[in-house]
Design a protein around this motif. Structure first.
Motif, PDB file in Angstrom:
ATOM      1  N   LEU A 156     -56.016  41.822 -65.853  1.00  0.00           N
ATOM      2  CA  LEU A 156     -56.744  42.970 -66.395  1.00  0.00           C
ATOM      3  C   LEU A 156     -55.767  44.066 -66.825  1.00  0.00           C
ATOM      4  N   ASP A 157     -54.768  44.324 -66.017  1.00  0.00           N
ATOM      5  CA  ASP A 157     -53.762  45.313 -66.404  1.00  0.00           C
ATOM      6  C   ASP A 157     -53.081  44.920 -67.715  1.00  0.00           C
ATOM      7  N   HIS A 158     -52.725  43.647 -67.833  1.00  0.00           N
ATOM      8  CA  HIS A 158     -52.088  43.142 -69.049  1.00  0.00           C
ATOM      9  C   HIS A 158     -53.011  43.328 -70.262  1.00  0.00           C
ATOM     10  N   LEU A 159     -54.268  42.941 -70.122  1.00  0.00           N
ATOM     11  CA  LEU A 159     -55.199  43.046 -71.252  1.00  0.00           C
ATOM     12  C   LEU A 159     -55.410  44.498 -71.660  1.00  0.00           C
ATOM     13  N   LYS A 160     -55.512  45.402 -70.701  1.00  0.00           N
ATOM     14  CA  LYS A 160     -55.715  46.805 -71.025  1.00  0.00           C
ATOM     15  C   LYS A 160     -54.512  47.371 -71.783  1.00  0.00           C
TER      16      LYS A 160
END
Length: 161
Positions: A153-157
């Motif tokens: 999720l951090d990567h996608l954000k």
């Protein structure tokens, strides 16, 4: 014009333990961030033996004890899924090889990765299959997918949304 949702597919062998666990955990994280409209999530198995079945009761119990709502039913991954999803995350190298074999033209290889590639706290080369083991195996799966899903999720954000 709005951007289409980013689509993530989690894959393990039977789609009753590891990949539904990742789907359930990631779905909650995405919901808690208010990103339900921006990210679509699904899971599948490389075999269709359990098609239509809910997640394994031991995996479900482990996740329920951690506050997750259990949803979903098993299905088998098909070649069109590789076109439909932006990212395909697999549990282990056997699954990786099976999914890559579906990619006849090898045009989707960059988006087929291991779930553990997104782990931040834990070091693991794969998510082990807990099916024939005891309760500790299901706890280990939950620990790994929670870590990987948070990292994802951090990567996608930062890079995709």
């Amino acid at each position: 014009m709005s951007q289409p949702p980013y689509r993530v597919l989690f894959v393990c062998m039977g789609n009753i333990c590891r990949s539904p666990a990742a789907e359930i955990v990631f779905r909650k994280l995405v919901h808690d961030e208010g990103l339900d409209e921006r990210i679509e999530i699904d899971s599948a198995g490389t075999i269709g033996y359990h098609a239509g079945n809910p997640p394994d009761h031991r995996m479900s119990a482990t996740l329920e004890n951690r506050g997750y709502e259990i949803t979903g039913q098993s299905r088998q991954i098909k070649a069109p899924d590789l076109d439909a999803f932006d990212l395909v995350l697999v549990a282990d190298n056997d699954n990786l090889n099976d999914v890559k074999r579906l990619d006849i033209d090898q045009k989707h290889l960059p988006k087929i990765k291991l779930i553990t590639d997104y782990c931040v706290e834990k070091e693991a080369k794969h998510v082990p299959d807990p099916y024939y083991g005891g309760a500790s195996g299901f706890e280990e799966v939950a620990d790994l997918v929670e870590d990987a899903c948070a990292g994802l999720l951090d990567h996608l954000k930062k890079h995709e949304l």
